[in-house]
Design a protein around this motif. Structure first.
Motif, PDB file in Angstrom:
ATOM      1  N   GLN A  72      42.991  36.889  42.858  1.00 49.74           N
ATOM      2  CA  GLN A  72      44.366  37.621  42.691  1.00 49.74           C
ATOM      3  C   GLN A  72      43.783  39.353  42.459  1.00 49.74           C
ATOM      4  O   GLN A  72      44.854  39.892  43.033  1.00 49.74           O
ATOM      5  CB  GLN A  72      44.889  37.048  41.520  1.00 49.74           C
ATOM      6  N   ALA A  76      45.384  42.347  44.649  1.00 44.84           N
ATOM      7  CA  ALA A  76      46.286  43.046  43.901  1.00 44.84           C
ATOM      8  C   ALA A  76      45.625  44.529  44.312  1.00 44.84           C
ATOM      9  O   ALA A  76      46.587  45.605  44.819  1.00 44.84           O
ATOM     10  CB  ALA A  76      46.370  43.091  42.484  1.00 44.84           C
ATOM     11  N   ALA A  80      47.825  47.394  46.688  1.00 42.94           N
ATOM     12  CA  ALA A  80      48.094  48.883  46.064  1.00 42.94           C
ATOM     13  C   ALA A  80      47.643  49.734  47.150  1.00 42.94           C
ATOM     14  O   ALA A  80      48.308  50.878  47.202  1.00 42.94           O
ATOM     15  CB  ALA A  80      47.152  48.972  44.825  1.00 42.94           C
ATOM     16  N   TRP A 113      54.585  48.321  45.470  1.00 45.11           N
ATOM     17  CA  TRP A 113      53.927  48.295  44.014  1.00 45.11           C
ATOM     18  C   TRP A 113      54.363  47.225  43.238  1.00 45.11           C
ATOM     19  O   TRP A 113      53.424  46.701  42.489  1.00 45.11           O
ATOM     20  CB  TRP A 113      54.336  49.623  43.556  1.00 45.11           C
ATOM     21  N   ALA A 114      55.540  46.686  43.257  1.00 43.03           N
ATOM     22  CA  ALA A 114      55.919  45.584  42.445  1.00 43.03           C
ATOM     23  C   ALA A 114      55.297  44.399  43.015  1.00 43.03           C
ATOM     24  O   ALA A 114      54.718  43.580  42.046  1.00 43.03           O
ATOM     25  CB  ALA A 114      57.628  45.488  42.543  1.00 43.03           C
ATOM     26  N   ALA A 116      52.114  44.288  44.313  1.00 47.80           N
ATOM     27  CA  ALA A 116      50.842  44.157  43.575  1.00 47.80           C
ATOM     28  C   ALA A 116      50.464  43.988  42.286  1.00 47.80           C
ATOM     29  O   ALA A 116      49.734  43.437  41.650  1.00 47.80           O
ATOM     30  CB  ALA A 116      50.236  45.794  44.029  1.00 47.80           C
ATOM     31  N   LEU A 117      51.761  44.449  41.398  1.00 52.37           N
ATOM     32  CA  LEU A 117      51.616  44.076  40.139  1.00 52.37           C
ATOM     33  C   LEU A 117      51.849  42.734  39.681  1.00 52.37           C
ATOM     34  O   LEU A 117      51.351  41.972  38.723  1.00 52.37           O
ATOM     35  CB  LEU A 117      52.587  45.051  39.280  1.00 52.37           C
ATOM     36  N   LEU A 118      52.689  42.141  40.571  1.00 47.61           N
ATOM     37  CA  LEU A 118      52.795  40.458  40.405  1.00 47.61           C
ATOM     38  C   LEU A 118      51.652  39.860  40.726  1.00 47.61           C
ATOM     39  O   LEU A 118      51.345  38.916  39.860  1.00 47.61           O
ATOM     40  CB  LEU A 118      54.285  40.273  41.273  1.00 47.61           C
ATOM     41  N   LEU A 120      48.626  41.049  40.601  1.00 54.62           N
ATOM     42  CA  LEU A 120      47.644  41.358  39.564  1.00 54.62           C
ATOM     43  C   LEU A 120      48.123  40.462  38.036  1.00 54.62           C
ATOM     44  O   LEU A 120      47.232  39.957  37.257  1.00 54.62           O
ATOM     45  CB  LEU A 120      47.826  42.746  38.883  1.00 54.62           C
ATOM     46  N   ALA A 121      49.200  40.347  37.709  1.00 56.63           N
ATOM     47  CA  ALA A 121      49.656  39.596  36.574  1.00 56.63           C
ATOM     48  C   ALA A 121      49.428  38.228  36.598  1.00 56.63           C
ATOM     49  O   ALA A 121      48.780  37.521  35.622  1.00 56.63           O
ATOM     50  CB  ALA A 121      51.356  39.816  36.220  1.00 56.63           C
ATOM     51  N   TRP A 122      49.426  37.602  37.998  1.00 63.16           N
ATOM     52  CA  TRP A 122      49.137  36.195  38.227  1.00 63.16           C
ATOM     53  C   TRP A 122      47.713  36.134  37.988  1.00 63.16           C
ATOM     54  O   TRP A 122      47.124  34.867  37.587  1.00 63.16           O
ATOM     55  CB  TRP A 122      49.711  35.633  39.687  1.00 63.16           C
TER      56      TRP A 122
END
Length: 193
Positions: A72, A76, A80, A113-114, A116-118, A120-122
């Motif tokens: 993940q 991400a 990005a 970007w959202a 990518a952040l999702l 990364l959060a997962w």
């Protein structure tokens, strides 16, 4: 007091108390037996002790959660880089006439970007779950099962090599966390300090 015939196997023997010929105390080194219908006494603290070492299936599930988290994080990073690339390429005059690029460029850089952040959060959730396998309770187990089911479903949709790896590992995480030895591990008595 007479003890009867010493050769009679059914008679009372010397040194024995009455009780149908059975000794009243257990021999040395043998724990006393519980009476019929009475449960064994609980361990110190009033609860059963449970396993002292994490079962092998949960160790494997923990490693798989770390691998999913690593994949993940790599995803991400690629997302990005894609967001940066799309933002930079939107201003390139050579790509203004490219229809395929314009379909990608229609996405806003903020949406990429959202995503990518999702991603990364997962991945961070996966790593945190793997880290909590050693000390977490039943809530960690349930969260790992739900995480595995959602990851398996999301891995089926794109069904590329990475999606297939996510799907297989997520299914194994669900299986190992849902087994009875996994439940015993997460429900074990923990020492209070």
């Amino acid at each position: 007091m007479s003890f009867g015939d010493p050769n009679n196997p059914y008679g009372q023997q010397q040194g024995q108390q009455p009780g149908y010929g059975y000794p009243q105390q257990a021999p040395q080194g043998v724990p006393p037996q519980q009476g019929y219908g009475y449960p064994a006494a609980p361990a110190y603290g009033g609860y059963p002790a449970g396993p002292t070492e994490m079962p092998g299936g949960l160790k494997a599930a923990r490693v798989m959660l770390f691998v999913i988290g690593g994949l993940q994080v790599i995803g991400a990073i690629f997302a990005a880089l894609a967001a940066v690339g799309v933002s930079a390429a939107k201003n390139d005059p050579a790509l203004k006439d490219d229809v395929q690029f314009q379909q990608v460029a229609d996405w806003s850089a903020g949406a990429v970007w959202a995503v990518a952040l999702l991603i990364l959060a997962w991945g961070v959730l996966s790593i945190v779950l793997g880290a909590k396998f050693g000390s977490g309770g039943n809530g960690v187990r349930v969260t790992a099962i739900v995480f595995g089911v959602i990851t398996a479903v999301l891995g089926i949709y794109p069904f590329v090599v990475v999606g297939l790896a996510h799907t297989v590992m997520a299914i194994l995480v669900v299986v190992f966390a849902a087994k009875s030895d996994g439940a015993a591990w997460f429900n074990r008595q923990r020492q209070q300090f």
